[in-house]
Scaffold this motif. Structure first.
Motif, PDB file in Angstrom:
ATOM      1  N   ILE A 287      -5.175   5.036 -12.763  1.00 12.82           N
ATOM      2  CA  ILE A 287      -4.834   3.763 -13.154  1.00 12.82           C
ATOM      3  C   ILE A 287      -5.483   2.921 -12.208  1.00 12.82           C
ATOM      4  O   ILE A 287      -6.160   1.762 -12.510  1.00 12.82           O
ATOM      5  CB  ILE A 287      -3.291   3.541 -13.037  1.00 12.82           C
ATOM      6  N   VAL A 288      -5.699   3.185 -11.013  1.00 14.21           N
ATOM      7  CA  VAL A 288      -6.627   2.089 -10.084  1.00 14.21           C
ATOM      8  C   VAL A 288      -7.888   2.273 -10.366  1.00 14.21           C
ATOM      9  O   VAL A 288      -8.709   0.975 -10.548  1.00 14.21           O
ATOM     10  CB  VAL A 288      -6.455   2.772  -8.749  1.00 14.21           C
ATOM     11  N   LEU A 289      -8.563   3.513 -10.685  1.00 13.56           N
ATOM     12  CA  LEU A 289      -9.892   3.438 -11.274  1.00 13.56           C
ATOM     13  C   LEU A 289     -10.066   2.578 -12.534  1.00 13.56           C
ATOM     14  O   LEU A 289     -11.047   1.791 -12.703  1.00 13.56           O
ATOM     15  CB  LEU A 289     -10.204   5.002 -11.552  1.00 13.56           C
TER      16      LEU A 289
ATOM     17  N   ALA B  94       2.526   0.182 -12.904  1.00 12.97           N
ATOM     18  CA  ALA B  94       1.177  -0.019 -12.710  1.00 12.97           C
ATOM     19  C   ALA B  94       0.166  -0.049 -13.781  1.00 12.97           C
ATOM     20  O   ALA B  94      -0.457  -0.832 -14.239  1.00 12.97           O
ATOM     21  CB  ALA B  94       0.631   0.699 -11.673  1.00 12.97           C
TER      22      ALA B  94
ATOM     23  N   THR C   1       4.313   4.467 -11.476  1.00 10.57           N
ATOM     24  CA  THR C   1       3.026   4.584 -12.413  1.00 10.57           C
ATOM     25  C   THR C   1       3.306   3.918 -13.639  1.00 10.57           C
ATOM     26  O   THR C   1       2.205   3.384 -14.166  1.00 10.57           O
ATOM     27  CB  THR C   1       2.727   5.918 -12.694  1.00 10.57           C
TER      28      THR C   1
ATOM     29  N   LEU D 142       0.839  -1.185  -0.058  1.00 13.63           N
ATOM     30  CA  LEU D 142       0.032   0.045   0.038  1.00 13.63           C
ATOM     31  C   LEU D 142       0.854   1.294  -0.152  1.00 13.63           C
ATOM     32  O   LEU D 142       0.707   2.299  -0.770  1.00 13.63           O
ATOM     33  CB  LEU D 142      -0.817  -0.024   1.214  1.00 13.63           C
TER      34      LEU D 142
ATOM     35  N   SER E 218      -8.372   0.047 -13.494  1.00 15.62           N
ATOM     36  CA  SER E 218      -8.168  -1.401 -13.073  1.00 15.62           C
ATOM     37  C   SER E 218      -9.679  -1.858 -12.587  1.00 15.62           C
ATOM     38  O   SER E 218     -10.079  -2.941 -12.827  1.00 15.62           O
ATOM     39  CB  SER E 218      -7.093  -1.546 -12.022  1.00 15.62           C
ATOM     40  N   LEU E 219     -10.118  -0.966 -11.900  1.00 16.83           N
ATOM     41  CA  LEU E 219     -11.478  -1.550 -11.191  1.00 16.83           C
ATOM     42  C   LEU E 219     -12.674  -1.860 -12.459  1.00 16.83           C
ATOM     43  O   LEU E 219     -13.442  -2.505 -12.109  1.00 16.83           O
ATOM     44  CB  LEU E 219     -12.049  -0.539 -10.123  1.00 16.83           C
TER      45      LEU E 219
ATOM     46  N   ILE F 289      -1.462   7.591  -9.902  1.00 14.46           N
ATOM     47  CA  ILE F 289      -1.901   6.377  -9.746  1.00 14.46           C
ATOM     48  C   ILE F 289      -3.288   6.289  -9.795  1.00 14.46           C
ATOM     49  O   ILE F 289      -3.964   5.078  -9.743  1.00 14.46           O
ATOM     50  CB  ILE F 289      -1.015   5.743  -8.356  1.00 14.46           C
ATOM     51  N   ALA F 290      -4.050   7.199  -9.419  1.00 12.37           N
ATOM     52  CA  ALA F 290      -5.479   7.469  -8.933  1.00 12.37           C
ATOM     53  C   ALA F 290      -6.177   6.790 -10.375  1.00 12.37           C
ATOM     54  O   ALA F 290      -6.977   5.955 -10.167  1.00 12.37           O
ATOM     55  CB  ALA F 290      -5.940   8.528  -8.470  1.00 12.37           C
TER      56      ALA F 290
ATOM     57  N   VAL G 223      -2.107  -3.037 -15.657  1.00 12.73           N
ATOM     58  CA  VAL G 223      -3.449  -2.862 -15.914  1.00 12.73           C
ATOM     59  C   VAL G 223      -3.719  -3.021 -17.608  1.00 12.73           C
ATOM     60  O   VAL G 223      -4.552  -3.708 -17.925  1.00 12.73           O
ATOM     61  CB  VAL G 223      -4.015  -1.545 -15.322  1.00 12.73           C
TER      62      VAL G 223
ATOM     63  N   VAL H 175       2.272   1.910  -3.584  1.00 19.07           N
ATOM     64  CA  VAL H 175       1.338   2.429  -4.370  1.00 19.07           C
ATOM     65  C   VAL H 175       1.095   3.647  -4.043  1.00 19.07           C
ATOM     66  O   VAL H 175       0.999   4.610  -5.076  1.00 19.07           O
ATOM     67  CB  VAL H 175       0.119   1.544  -4.405  1.00 19.07           C
TER      68      VAL H 175
END
Length: 232
Positions: free
Chosen positions: A43-45, A189, A186, A30, A47-48, A40-41, A193, A33
């Protein structure tokens, strides 16, 4: 003093200057990340979103492929016996793309064969559109995520060079760590993804292609079935 002795003394001096807790610092996933910065935000969105699309499409395609193997055989027996309504009820109860195509063809029995074929093809196009829904978004994510990762690399390196420019004396590696972390994390990640989304997209496209082939094969057999009573 020889060269070997000089090297050993230098290493010992470095070990004395760096605290042990900083050398053996443990970083959780964590924390790693979070060090990727604000880039990174998205990229996380992504991925979800890719995960949701993959699971939703996989369940939809799996349900669409649950057509009984003996469906066409049962419809054939009912049509030859003149029980068109029973054949339509069987298709409605099955409720799969193939069954809906056959049900549309059954409602057109008595019309010219070209008209029946056209009506089945129209329903097939609608069913294919339903199967391919949101797959384009998954393909977009597979390309967008690495690009956002590369953008994070650029912004991270800019931050690192700005830190260097603001320092008048020697630059501390710790001062540059935030920019380097953002640049590398980044990128990694985004590539991760992107690769997973690309693999998921191609897997789903393959499943849809197999289902479309089955729909076409069933349509051909159904049209041949409609000509059998006429040949007798």
């Amino acid at each position: 003093m020889n060269l070997l002795t000089l090297i050993l003394l230098t290493i010992l001096q470095l070990n004395e200057d760096i605290p042990n807790e900083e050398v053996i610092e443990q970083i959780s996933l964590l924390d790693l990340v979070l060090k990727g910065g604000y880039m990174i935000a998205p990229i996380v969105l992504l991925s979800l979103a890719a995960t949701y699309i993959f699971i939703e499409r996989l369940m939809t395609i799996r349900d669409a492929a649950k057509t009984p193997d003996n469906l066409l055989t049962d419809i054939k027996s009912k049509v030859l016996e003149g029980r068109i309504n029973d054949a339509q009820a069987l298709c409605i109860a099955t409720s799969t793309p193939i069954a809906r195509m056959l049900e549309k063809g059954l409602t057109r029995i008595g019309n010219p064969l070209q008209s029946i074929e056209a009506s089945i093809e129209n329903v097939g196009k609608i069913e294919v559109y339903k199967l391919e829904k949101n797959l384009s978004y998954l393909a977009t994510i597979s390309g967008a995520a690495p690009m956002i990762g590369f953008l994070g690399t650029v912004t991270g390196m800019i931050q690192a060079f700005m830190s260097i420019a603001q320092e008048e004396g020697a630059v501390s590696p710790k001062l540059l760590s935030s920019g380097i972390y953002e640049a590398m994390i980044t990128t990694a990640a985004g590539l991760l993804v992107g690769i997973l989304s690309y693999l998921a997209y191609n897997y789903l496209v393959t499943r849809v292609a197999k289902l479309i082939h089955s729909m076409e094969y069933t349509t051909i057999n159904f049209l041949d079935l409609l000509q059998e009573p006429q040949s007798k």
